[in-house]
Design a protein around this motif. Structure first.
Motif, mmCIF file in Angstrom:
data_model
loop_
_atom_site.group_PDB
_atom_site.id
_atom_site.type_symbol
_atom_site.label_atom_id
_atom_site.label_comp_id
_atom_site.label_asym_id
_atom_site.label_seq_id
_atom_site.Cartn_x
_atom_site.Cartn_y
_atom_site.Cartn_z
ATOM 1 N N VAL A 1 0.869 -1.165 0.000
ATOM 2 C CA VAL A 1 0.000 0.000 0.000
ATOM 3 C C VAL A 1 0.912 1.222 0.000
ATOM 4 C CG1 VAL A 1 -1.812 1.259 1.219
ATOM 5 C CG2 VAL A 1 -1.773 -1.237 1.310
ATOM 6 N N PRO A 2 0.903 1.992 -1.073
ATOM 7 C CA PRO A 2 1.792 3.154 -1.131
ATOM 8 C C PRO A 2 1.525 4.128 0.008
ATOM 9 C CG PRO A 2 0.821 2.721 -3.283
ATOM 10 C CD PRO A 2 0.114 1.844 -2.294
ATOM 11 N N THR A 3 2.613 4.672 0.556
ATOM 12 C CA THR A 3 2.529 5.726 1.564
ATOM 13 C C THR A 3 3.381 6.890 1.086
ATOM 14 O OG1 THR A 3 4.358 4.749 2.807
ATOM 15 C CG2 THR A 3 2.120 4.159 3.499
ATOM 16 N N TYR A 4 3.057 8.067 1.611
ATOM 17 C CA TYR A 4 3.736 9.280 1.164
ATOM 18 C C TYR A 4 4.062 10.163 2.355
ATOM 19 C CZ TYR A 4 0.986 7.765 -2.881
ATOM 20 O OH TYR A 4 0.408 7.020 -3.865
ATOM 21 N N THR A 5 5.201 10.845 2.276
ATOM 22 C CA THR A 5 5.459 11.890 3.259
ATOM 23 C C THR A 5 4.490 13.022 2.944
ATOM 24 O OG1 THR A 5 7.133 12.911 1.859
ATOM 25 C CG2 THR A 5 7.909 11.270 3.481
ATOM 26 N N PRO A 6 4.117 13.830 3.935
ATOM 27 C CA PRO A 6 3.157 14.912 3.670
ATOM 28 C C PRO A 6 3.572 15.827 2.520
ATOM 29 C CG PRO A 6 3.467 14.638 6.021
ATOM 30 C CD PRO A 6 4.473 13.743 5.352
ATOM 31 N N GLU A 7 4.884 16.119 2.424
ATOM 32 C CA GLU A 7 5.340 17.031 1.368
ATOM 33 C C GLU A 7 5.331 16.396 -0.023
ATOM 34 O OE1 GLU A 7 8.559 15.193 3.743
ATOM 35 O OE2 GLU A 7 7.028 16.625 4.320
ATOM 36 N N ASN A 8 5.273 15.065 -0.099
ATOM 37 C CA ASN A 8 5.254 14.374 -1.393
ATOM 38 C C ASN A 8 3.916 13.695 -1.688
ATOM 39 O OD1 ASN A 8 7.925 14.986 -2.155
ATOM 40 N ND2 ASN A 8 8.693 13.412 -0.775
ATOM 41 N N CYS A 9 2.912 13.986 -0.911
ATOM 42 C CA CYS A 9 1.621 13.313 -1.054
ATOM 43 C C CYS A 9 0.831 13.876 -2.239
ATOM 44 C CB CYS A 9 0.814 13.476 0.235
ATOM 45 S SG CYS A 9 -0.826 12.733 0.135
ATOM 46 N N PRO A 10 0.526 13.027 -3.230
ATOM 47 C CA PRO A 10 -0.247 13.510 -4.383
ATOM 48 C C PRO A 10 -1.674 13.911 -4.004
ATOM 49 C CG PRO A 10 0.051 11.125 -4.510
ATOM 50 C CD PRO A 10 0.878 11.607 -3.358
ATOM 51 N N LEU A 11 -2.200 13.312 -2.947
ATOM 52 C CA LEU A 11 -3.553 13.655 -2.501
ATOM 53 C C LEU A 11 -3.571 15.073 -1.929
ATOM 54 C CD1 LEU A 11 -4.251 10.237 -0.762
ATOM 55 C CD2 LEU A 11 -5.156 10.985 -2.958
ATOM 56 N N CYS A 12 -2.541 15.417 -1.143
ATOM 57 C CA CYS A 12 -2.431 16.778 -0.604
ATOM 58 C C CYS A 12 -2.255 17.781 -1.743
ATOM 59 C CB CYS A 12 -1.250 16.889 0.366
ATOM 60 S SG CYS A 12 -1.497 16.057 1.952
ATOM 61 N N LYS A 13 -1.410 17.410 -2.698
ATOM 62 C CA LYS A 13 -1.153 18.300 -3.831
ATOM 63 C C LYS A 13 -2.424 18.538 -4.646
ATOM 64 C CE LYS A 13 3.740 17.284 -4.130
ATOM 65 N NZ LYS A 13 4.821 16.620 -4.825
ATOM 66 N N ALA A 14 -3.356 17.561 -4.606
ATOM 67 C CA ALA A 14 -4.629 17.706 -5.318
ATOM 68 C C ALA A 14 -5.658 18.474 -4.489
ATOM 69 C CB ALA A 14 -5.169 16.327 -5.692
ATOM 70 N N GLY A 15 -5.250 18.893 -3.265
ATOM 71 C CA GLY A 15 -6.140 19.703 -2.439
ATOM 72 C C GLY A 15 -6.902 18.948 -1.367
ATOM 73 N N SER A 16 -6.667 17.661 -1.241
ATOM 74 C CA SER A 16 -7.357 16.852 -0.233
ATOM 75 C C SER A 16 -6.688 17.011 1.131
ATOM 76 C CB SER A 16 -7.318 15.383 -0.665
ATOM 77 O OG SER A 16 -7.902 14.558 0.309
ATOM 78 N N THR A 17 -7.471 16.891 2.192
ATOM 79 C CA THR A 17 -6.958 16.954 3.555
ATOM 80 C C THR A 17 -7.093 15.566 4.172
ATOM 81 O OG1 THR A 17 -7.683 19.231 3.759
ATOM 82 C CG2 THR A 17 -7.213 18.063 5.810
ATOM 83 N N PRO A 18 -6.010 15.050 4.772
ATOM 84 C CA PRO A 18 -6.088 13.700 5.336
ATOM 85 C C PRO A 18 -6.891 13.658 6.627
ATOM 86 C CG PRO A 18 -3.968 14.673 5.853
ATOM 87 C CD PRO A 18 -4.682 15.647 4.943
ATOM 88 N N VAL A 19 -7.503 12.511 6.878
ATOM 89 C CA VAL A 19 -8.180 12.254 8.148
ATOM 90 C C VAL A 19 -7.352 11.238 8.918
ATOM 91 C CG1 VAL A 19 -10.491 12.796 7.316
ATOM 92 C CG2 VAL A 19 -9.672 10.467 7.167
ATOM 93 N N LYS A 20 -7.458 11.287 10.239
ATOM 94 C CA LYS A 20 -6.662 10.404 11.088
ATOM 95 C C LYS A 20 -7.595 9.445 11.835
ATOM 96 C CE LYS A 20 -3.011 10.359 14.454
ATOM 97 N NZ LYS A 20 -2.084 11.117 15.265
ATOM 98 N N PRO A 21 -7.800 8.253 11.283
ATOM 99 C CA PRO A 21 -8.711 7.311 11.916
ATOM 100 C C PRO A 21 -8.058 6.443 13.005
ATOM 101 C CG PRO A 21 -8.011 6.454 9.816
ATOM 102 C CD PRO A 21 -7.375 7.807 9.975
ATOM 103 N N GLY A 22 -6.745 6.516 13.161
ATOM 104 C CA GLY A 22 -6.032 5.644 14.089
ATOM 105 C C GLY A 22 -6.201 6.033 15.541
ATOM 106 N N SER A 23 -5.480 5.320 16.420
ATOM 107 C CA SER A 23 -5.636 5.522 17.849
ATOM 108 C C SER A 23 -4.524 6.341 18.476
ATOM 109 C CB SER A 23 -5.704 4.154 18.545
ATOM 110 O OG SER A 23 -4.508 3.439 18.348
ATOM 111 N N ARG A 24 -3.433 6.588 17.776
ATOM 112 C CA ARG A 24 -2.319 7.313 18.371
ATOM 113 C C ARG A 24 -2.417 8.792 18.028
ATOM 114 N NH1 ARG A 24 3.764 6.247 16.711
ATOM 115 N NH2 ARG A 24 3.032 4.127 16.667
ATOM 116 N N ASP A 25 -2.340 9.623 19.065
ATOM 117 C CA ASP A 25 -2.347 11.086 18.839
ATOM 118 C C ASP A 25 -0.972 11.588 18.494
ATOM 119 O OD1 ASP A 25 -5.038 11.450 19.276
ATOM 120 O OD2 ASP A 25 -4.781 11.708 21.429
#
Length: 189
Positions: free
Chosen positions: A165-189
């Protein structure tokens, strides 16, 4: 249990999510495995962890431990299948540690488990908790390895499913570059 059967369980329970996610590692991804949706079903949790335990049944494991929160059920059910104690390490001041009176005796043979491994960071931190307590980490196991076997844990490990499953650093994330904002569904703050 085959890899496809495990993935089918994740899909059937709605635990294989697609979108834009901020992982506990700080990386971004288009897929997220919300194992809590799988593990909330005791019969499924027991079945998956029994399948995981089979990989370690001949290693004389004495204790199973996982990082909280995601690995608690995995530790418990894997330990049940192996007939040994189940522990979990919790964060205190940002660092994983044994709490609640949990102890590992010097020389005890320990299996470290997790629900999902991406970079292996939480698993490696748990391995250090075991070493600090004097235990001997024999191996590690996970329900899903989303690093495609590339996570280096420093110990042998097995997964029920290995996927890329591809992962990206925030600065290299194509989803961010497309204007999307990530959600954090995990348990660690």
């Amino acid at each position: 249990m085959t890899s496809q059967e495990v993935l089918d369980i994740y899909k059937k329970t709605g635990a294989l999510l697609t979108g834009h996610f901020l992982l506990s590692s700080g990386l971004h991804s288009e897929q997220y495995l919300q194992s809590a949706l799988v593990l909330q079903q005791p019969d499924i949790a027991t079945k998956l962890c029994a399948a995981l335990a089979k990989h370690f049944k001949d290693l004389n494991i004495e204790v199973v431990i996982a990082p909280a929160l995601g690995g608690v059920f995995v530790s418990h059910e894997t330990a049940r299948a192996l007939g040994v104690r189940a522990l979990f390490a919790e964060r205190m001041g940002g660092e994983l540690t044994l709490r609640r009176g949990f102890t590992i005796k010097p020389g005890e043979r320990v299996l470290v488990v997790e629900d999902v491994i991406t970079t292996g960071k939480s698993t490696k931190e748990t391995i250090e908790v075991v070493k600090k307590a004097g235990g001997v980490v024999i191996a590690a196991g996970t329900l899903v390895d989303r690093s495609n076997g590339k996570a280096d844990l420093g110990v042998p490990y097995k997964a029920l499913v290995t996927m890329s499953v591809p992962t990206y650093t925030p600065e290299n994330c194509p989803l961010c570059k497309a204007g999307s904002t990530p959600v954090k569904p995990g348990s660690r703050d």
